[in-house]
Design a protein around this motif. Structure first.
Motif, PDB file in Angstrom:
ATOM      1  N   PRO A 349       3.862  58.068 -38.772  1.00  0.00           N
ATOM      2  CA  PRO A 349       3.621  59.247 -39.598  1.00  0.00           C
ATOM      3  C   PRO A 349       2.400  59.015 -40.501  1.00  0.00           C
ATOM      4  N   PRO A 350       1.541  60.000 -40.774  1.00  0.00           N
ATOM      5  CA  PRO A 350       1.698  61.405 -40.363  1.00  0.00           C
ATOM      6  C   PRO A 350       1.065  61.745 -39.020  1.00  0.00           C
ATOM      7  N   SER A 351       0.671  60.731 -38.242  1.00  0.00           N
ATOM      8  CA  SER A 351       0.034  61.003 -36.950  1.00  0.00           C
ATOM      9  C   SER A 351       1.015  61.530 -35.910  1.00  0.00           C
ATOM     10  N   VAL A 352       2.307  61.331 -36.136  1.00  0.00           N
ATOM     11  CA  VAL A 352       3.314  61.798 -35.183  1.00  0.00           C
ATOM     12  C   VAL A 352       4.100  62.952 -35.802  1.00  0.00           C
ATOM     13  N   PRO A 353       4.111  64.109 -35.181  1.00  0.00           N
ATOM     14  CA  PRO A 353       4.751  65.279 -35.789  1.00  0.00           C
ATOM     15  C   PRO A 353       6.263  65.161 -35.910  1.00  0.00           C
ATOM     16  N   ASP A 354       6.904  64.315 -35.085  1.00  0.00           N
ATOM     17  CA  ASP A 354       8.359  64.202 -35.143  1.00  0.00           C
ATOM     18  C   ASP A 354       8.834  63.054 -36.024  1.00  0.00           C
ATOM     19  N   GLY A 355       7.897  62.330 -36.637  1.00  0.00           N
ATOM     20  CA  GLY A 355       8.263  61.253 -37.547  1.00  0.00           C
ATOM     21  C   GLY A 355       8.695  59.967 -36.865  1.00  0.00           C
ATOM     22  N   ILE A 356       8.661  59.904 -35.541  1.00  0.00           N
ATOM     23  CA  ILE A 356       9.093  58.717 -34.803  1.00  0.00           C
ATOM     24  C   ILE A 356       7.874  57.853 -34.481  1.00  0.00           C
ATOM     25  N   SER A 357       7.902  56.599 -34.917  1.00  0.00           N
ATOM     26  CA  SER A 357       6.775  55.692 -34.692  1.00  0.00           C
ATOM     27  C   SER A 357       6.793  55.164 -33.263  1.00  0.00           C
ATOM     28  N   ARG A 358       5.618  54.828 -32.763  1.00  0.00           N
ATOM     29  CA  ARG A 358       5.471  54.442 -31.361  1.00  0.00           C
ATOM     30  C   ARG A 358       4.364  53.417 -31.174  1.00  0.00           C
ATOM     31  N   LEU A 359       4.481  52.664 -30.104  1.00  0.00           N
ATOM     32  CA  LEU A 359       3.311  52.015 -29.526  1.00  0.00           C
ATOM     33  C   LEU A 359       2.719  53.010 -28.543  1.00  0.00           C
ATOM     34  N   ARG A 360       1.423  53.148 -28.560  1.00  0.00           N
ATOM     35  CA  ARG A 360       0.759  54.083 -27.645  1.00  0.00           C
ATOM     36  C   ARG A 360      -0.149  53.276 -26.722  1.00  0.00           C
ATOM     37  N   LEU A 361       0.173  53.294 -25.446  1.00  0.00           N
ATOM     38  CA  LEU A 361      -0.583  52.547 -24.445  1.00  0.00           C
ATOM     39  C   LEU A 361      -1.430  53.523 -23.646  1.00  0.00           C
ATOM     40  N   THR A 362      -2.668  53.154 -23.389  1.00  0.00           N
ATOM     41  CA  THR A 362      -3.523  54.005 -22.572  1.00  0.00           C
ATOM     42  C   THR A 362      -3.840  53.278 -21.270  1.00  0.00           C
ATOM     43  N   ALA A 363      -3.447  53.908 -20.192  1.00  0.00           N
ATOM     44  CA  ALA A 363      -3.722  53.347 -18.869  1.00  0.00           C
ATOM     45  C   ALA A 363      -5.203  53.487 -18.554  1.00  0.00           C
ATOM     46  N   ARG A 364      -5.761  52.475 -17.908  1.00  0.00           N
ATOM     47  CA  ARG A 364      -7.164  52.525 -17.504  1.00  0.00           C
ATOM     48  C   ARG A 364      -7.255  52.327 -16.004  1.00  0.00           C
ATOM     49  N   ALA A 365      -8.146  53.073 -15.398  1.00  0.00           N
ATOM     50  CA  ALA A 365      -8.286  53.010 -13.947  1.00  0.00           C
ATOM     51  C   ALA A 365      -8.755  51.650 -13.468  1.00  0.00           C
ATOM     52  N   ASP A 366      -9.390  50.871 -14.348  1.00  0.00           N
ATOM     53  CA  ASP A 366      -9.946  49.586 -13.925  1.00  0.00           C
ATOM     54  C   ASP A 366      -9.018  48.410 -14.201  1.00  0.00           C
ATOM     55  N   LEU A 367      -7.777  48.663 -14.641  1.00  0.00           N
ATOM     56  CA  LEU A 367      -6.837  47.566 -14.848  1.00  0.00           C
ATOM     57  C   LEU A 367      -6.367  47.003 -13.510  1.00  0.00           C
ATOM     58  N   THR A 368      -6.292  45.693 -13.422  1.00  0.00           N
ATOM     59  CA  THR A 368      -5.810  45.049 -12.200  1.00  0.00           C
ATOM     60  C   THR A 368      -4.289  44.897 -12.258  1.00  0.00           C
ATOM     61  N   GLY A 369      -3.696  44.556 -11.128  1.00  0.00           N
ATOM     62  CA  GLY A 369      -2.264  44.310 -11.089  1.00  0.00           C
ATOM     63  C   GLY A 369      -1.857  43.184 -12.015  1.00  0.00           C
ATOM     64  N   ASP A 370      -2.653  42.122 -12.056  1.00  0.00           N
ATOM     65  CA  ASP A 370      -2.349  40.995 -12.942  1.00  0.00           C
ATOM     66  C   ASP A 370      -2.409  41.420 -14.404  1.00  0.00           C
ATOM     67  N   GLU A 371      -3.358  42.275 -14.748  1.00  0.00           N
ATOM     68  CA  GLU A 371      -3.473  42.740 -16.131  1.00  0.00           C
ATOM     69  C   GLU A 371      -2.297  43.636 -16.515  1.00  0.00           C
ATOM     70  N   ILE A 372      -1.830  44.441 -15.578  1.00  0.00           N
ATOM     71  CA  ILE A 372      -0.644  45.269 -15.838  1.00  0.00           C
ATOM     72  C   ILE A 372       0.563  44.369 -16.082  1.00  0.00           C
ATOM     73  N   ASP A 373       0.731  43.343 -15.262  1.00  0.00           N
ATOM     74  CA  ASP A 373       1.836  42.393 -15.434  1.00  0.00           C
ATOM     75  C   ASP A 373       1.761  41.724 -16.806  1.00  0.00           C
ATOM     76  N   ARG A 374       0.578  41.287 -17.168  1.00  0.00           N
ATOM     77  CA  ARG A 374       0.383  40.607 -18.460  1.00  0.00           C
ATOM     78  C   ARG A 374       0.711  41.531 -19.621  1.00  0.00           C
ATOM     79  N   ALA A 375       0.291  42.792 -19.517  1.00  0.00           N
ATOM     80  CA  ALA A 375       0.562  43.754 -20.589  1.00  0.00           C
ATOM     81  C   ALA A 375       2.056  43.979 -20.748  1.00  0.00           C
ATOM     82  N   VAL A 376       2.742  44.202 -19.653  1.00  0.00           N
ATOM     83  CA  VAL A 376       4.185  44.448 -19.708  1.00  0.00           C
ATOM     84  C   VAL A 376       4.918  43.236 -20.287  1.00  0.00           C
TER      85      VAL A 376
END
Length: 390
Positions: A349-376
């Motif tokens: 808040p106040p960036s979220v209208p419902d008051g619920i805090s979040r991690l916001r992840l942005t997918a990128r077209a150039d991410l590799t499978g290994d990078e996705i695994d590492r992120a998760v």
């Protein structure tokens, strides 16, 4: 005898109280200058297609700066319009399926321009509750009557528009930046047609990700180029540059040139930014598969995280939103990810209208499978207590 005036050092004493309140609520925001080459795996930026550092994009910026100079030198109506700006506008409009386009200095300025120039005191502006702050500010500055409807509720939009006898418009994000969910654009458009209203859609998170070859959410919904539809977008996300644009019927664009204050009274977009955006647009046109890859990465992140017990909104584009137990927990979670080598967004808040805090992840077209695994693995390893109960 005159009333005692506060000492100069006391004038901003109220800021100390505000800062303490922010600290107690876990809502302090800080700037973190990043180095030119960061060791962090980036899932925080909006560089959906991985084009901000692509050699063709960088070359487009460099060549434009060398030819046209470092700055636009003035407002678009004075000296700030170059042949490069006109070329970018023509190609943006053609790519997205609209009659004309107008480039501004930011996506924020584009939203302010569209909303304020297409409304006045006698207009009703119907705004989705999940809209971006730039749309909210455009509504406030428009001097129009404003009705905020529940998030993604076409029936509420229909009712609100039906109560208006004069001019009206419905304004919505195409993809909402908090949860990454898509607006019901076809239903919103139908409500507008029934009520004789205009539809203004911010496609900042749709361009480059949705539609045929990344042509955007309006193109995907069959609404691109429709006479009652106007799109706004940013050049700073999928196109990896900076700036914004309004697209629509040519007469709408002419009207903005003559009335939109964020266009008339602002310095034009820097030539380097225009050159970079144009280079990225041409690259996307040549490599349309980038759009589908960004969506695929988002789906994989969502599937892996929710299968492990975290609560996330199903992504309709490239944003994956993961709920946190509290604002303080979200802040700590993001910091722990960063210490582990992963950069993620943190929405509170106040960036979220419902008051619920979040991690916001942005997918990128150039991410590799290994990078996705590492992120998760990093997100799961650093998850705070209660993260699976959100």
């Amino acid at each position: 005898m005159s009333q005692h005036s506060p000492e100069p050092d006391d004038v901003f004493a109220w800021i100390d109280d505000a800062e303490r309140a922010r600290e107690q609520a876990g809502l302090v925001r800080t700037l973190r200058p990043r180095p030119a080459s960061s060791p962090l795996l980036d899932l925080a930026s909006n560089d959906y297609l991985g084009l901000s550092r692509h050699p063709e994009t960088v070359r487009g910026a460099r060549e434009a700066a060398e030819r046209w100079g470092a700055g636009a030198t003035g407002s678009r109506l004075v000296t700030g319009t170059t042949e490069l700006h006109a070329e970018l506008e023509r190609e943006l409009a053609a790519f997205c399926g609209f009659e004309a386009a107008l480039v501004l200095s930011s996506g924020y300025a584009a939203n302010l321009a569209a909303v304020t120039a297409l409304s006045d005191r006698g207009t009703l502006v119907v705004s989705d509750a999940g809209n971006h702050a730039s749309i909210v500010d455009g509504c406030r500055l428009s001097r129009a009557g404003i009705e905020v409807i529940p998030h993604s509720d076409p029936e509420a939009a229909r009712k609100a528009l039906g109560a208006q006898e004069g001019r009206s418009l419905l304004v919505s994000d195409s993809v909402f930046s908090v949860d990454g969910d898509a607006a019901p654009l076809a239903a919103y458009a139908a409500a507008c047609r029934e009520r004789g209203a205009a539809l203004v859609v911010d496609d900042a998170h749709g361009l480059g990700v949705l539609g045929e070859g990344g042509r955007g959410a309006l193109h995907a919904a069959g609404l691109a180029g429709a006479p009652g539809v106007v799109a706004t977008l940013t050049l700073s996300k999928s196109l990896g540059s900076q700036g914004g644009a309004v697209l629509g019927p040519a007469k709408v664009i002419r009207h903005l040139v003559n009335t939109a204050r964020t266009f008339i009274f602002d310095t034009g977009l820097a030539p380097a930014a225009a050159g970079a955006a144009l280079a990225s647009l041409r690259l996307l046109r040549r490599e349309p598969e980038r759009a589908g890859r960004a969506r695929e990465v988002a789906d994989r992140l969502y599937g892996r995280l929710t299968a492990s017990g975290l609560t996330a909104a199903r992504p309709d584009a490239a944003v994956v939103s993961v709920r946190a137990p509290s604002a303080a927990a979200a802040l700590r979670w993001a910091a722990d990810c960063r210490e582990a080598g992963l950069s993620v967004g943190c929405f509170r808040p106040p960036s979220v209208p419902d008051g619920i805090s979040r991690l916001r992840l942005t997918a990128r077209a150039d991410l590799t499978g290994d990078e996705i695994d590492r992120a998760v693995e990093t997100i799961l390893k650093t998850a705070p207590p209660g993260a699976t109960d959100c």
